[in-house]
Design a protein around this motif. Structure first.
Motif, PDB file in Angstrom:
ATOM      1  N   ASN A  41      20.833 -20.481  21.796  1.00 45.77           N
ATOM      2  CA  ASN A  41      20.177 -19.231  22.231  1.00 45.77           C
ATOM      3  C   ASN A  41      20.875 -18.265  21.591  1.00 45.77           C
ATOM      4  O   ASN A  41      22.040 -18.147  21.526  1.00 45.77           O
ATOM      5  CB  ASN A  41      20.465 -19.044  23.909  1.00 45.77           C
ATOM      6  CG  ASN A  41      19.510 -19.656  24.622  1.00 45.77           C
ATOM      7  OD1 ASN A  41      18.691 -19.229  25.387  1.00 45.77           O
ATOM      8  ND2 ASN A  41      19.754 -21.463  24.689  1.00 45.77           N
ATOM      9  N   VAL A  66      16.062 -20.792  20.634  1.00 44.81           N
ATOM     10  CA  VAL A  66      15.470 -19.579  21.443  1.00 44.81           C
ATOM     11  C   VAL A  66      16.050 -18.050  21.109  1.00 44.81           C
ATOM     12  O   VAL A  66      17.231 -18.015  21.304  1.00 44.81           O
ATOM     13  CB  VAL A  66      15.774 -20.080  23.020  1.00 44.81           C
ATOM     14  CG1 VAL A  66      15.449 -18.948  24.082  1.00 44.81           C
ATOM     15  CG2 VAL A  66      15.172 -21.601  23.304  1.00 44.81           C
ATOM     16  N   THR A  68      16.257 -15.037  23.156  1.00 47.70           N
ATOM     17  CA  THR A  68      16.270 -14.475  24.492  1.00 47.70           C
ATOM     18  C   THR A  68      15.548 -13.257  24.458  1.00 47.70           C
ATOM     19  O   THR A  68      15.051 -12.777  25.705  1.00 47.70           O
ATOM     20  CB  THR A  68      17.697 -14.668  25.180  1.00 47.70           C
ATOM     21  OG1 THR A  68      18.547 -13.654  24.683  1.00 47.70           O
ATOM     22  CG2 THR A  68      18.247 -15.726  25.043  1.00 47.70           C
ATOM     23  N   VAL A  82      12.415 -20.559  29.690  1.00 46.66           N
ATOM     24  CA  VAL A  82      12.116 -20.837  28.141  1.00 46.66           C
ATOM     25  C   VAL A  82      12.796 -22.042  27.867  1.00 46.66           C
ATOM     26  O   VAL A  82      12.587 -22.803  26.963  1.00 46.66           O
ATOM     27  CB  VAL A  82      12.342 -19.622  27.518  1.00 46.66           C
ATOM     28  CG1 VAL A  82      13.719 -19.165  27.464  1.00 46.66           C
ATOM     29  CG2 VAL A  82      11.891 -19.800  26.059  1.00 46.66           C
ATOM     30  N   ASN A  83      14.373 -21.958  28.395  1.00 41.41           N
ATOM     31  CA  ASN A  83      15.095 -23.055  27.950  1.00 41.41           C
ATOM     32  C   ASN A  83      14.823 -24.382  28.600  1.00 41.41           C
ATOM     33  O   ASN A  83      14.917 -25.481  27.758  1.00 41.41           O
ATOM     34  CB  ASN A  83      16.386 -22.915  28.360  1.00 41.41           C
ATOM     35  CG  ASN A  83      17.330 -21.948  27.404  1.00 41.41           C
ATOM     36  OD1 ASN A  83      17.746 -22.439  26.286  1.00 41.41           O
ATOM     37  ND2 ASN A  83      17.329 -20.774  27.674  1.00 41.41           N
ATOM     38  N   ALA A  86      11.972 -25.747  26.509  1.00 38.23           N
ATOM     39  CA  ALA A  86      12.254 -26.238  25.365  1.00 38.23           C
ATOM     40  C   ALA A  86      12.942 -27.834  25.425  1.00 38.23           C
ATOM     41  O   ALA A  86      12.701 -28.882  24.592  1.00 38.23           O
ATOM     42  CB  ALA A  86      13.434 -25.316  24.652  1.00 38.23           C
TER      43      ALA A  86
END
Length: 205
Positions: A41, A66, A68, A82-83, A86
């Motif tokens: 991230n 990612v 952020t 979002v994590n 993934a």
């Protein structure tokens, strides 16, 4: 989907050694016959992901970056969707034992959502000063494992390593902490050994 891989969060302030820890862990994980992927991230770049993808330590396809776009802890705590997406994608496309999820550099208040990770590590370093444990940030207090990095430079930055050890023992009386130097290739071995015991990781699990 049902999780198969153990998801391990790695958080901590900027420059504490999070990416270095990932880089040091990858060969140890591979040597143990475990299959691993990584999510990084960053605020508005993919720099850490690109560093890992070009470092020769892992198949680049097993690294997802990612962006952020906001405070890093938002994507690992308040809204980790979002994590999670993934990580789910990596598991759909690959047979994995572990997923390492590195947070963007954040302050001492950052922590991981239990929806995102099964276990989380917080990394601080002696270069930031010997008062960090006394500030009692959530990361230092609540992480499953606290890693105190850069013990080799404590004397050079007037950080009292003995005081740090005492303060860490005071704020984490019942939680594990490890003191190490991740510049040394052996520095991550104690971290990996702890993870194997804590998470019951076996050869070729």
């Amino acid at each position: 989907m049902q999780r198969q891989a153990i998801r391990i969060g790695i958080g901590g302030p900027v420059g504490s050694g999070k990416t270095r820890l990932v880089e040091r862990l990858l060969p140890l994980i591979k040597r143990a016959g475990l299959r691993v992927a990584v999510i990084t991230n960053d605020l508005v770049t993919l720099e850490d992901a690109e560093r890992l993808q070009t470092g020769g330590l892992i198949d680049p396809r097993l690294v997802i970056g990612v962006e952020t776009g906001a405070c890093p802890h938002t994507a690992i705590r308040e809204d980790p969707s979002v994590n999670i997406e993934a990580a789910d994608r990596l598991e759909r496309e690959n047979a994995l034992d572990l997923i390492l999820i590195e947070s963007g550099g954040d302050n001492l208040a950052s922590s991981f959502s239990s929806e995102l990770v099964d276990y989380w590590i917080f990394v601080i370093d002696c270069g930031a000063g010997d008062d960090i444990p006394r500030k009692r940030g959530l990361g230092c207090l609540q992480a499953d494992l606290l890693v105190i990095n850069k013990i080799d430079i404590a004397d050079h930055v007037d950080a009292d390593l003995g005081r740090i050890r005492t303060d860490v023992a005071t704020i984490r009386p019942d939680r594990p902490s490890l003191f190490t130097n991740l510049r040394d290739v052996h520095g991550a071995e104690i971290v990996f050994a702890h993870l194997r015991r804590a998470l019951l990781l076996h050869e070729g699990a």
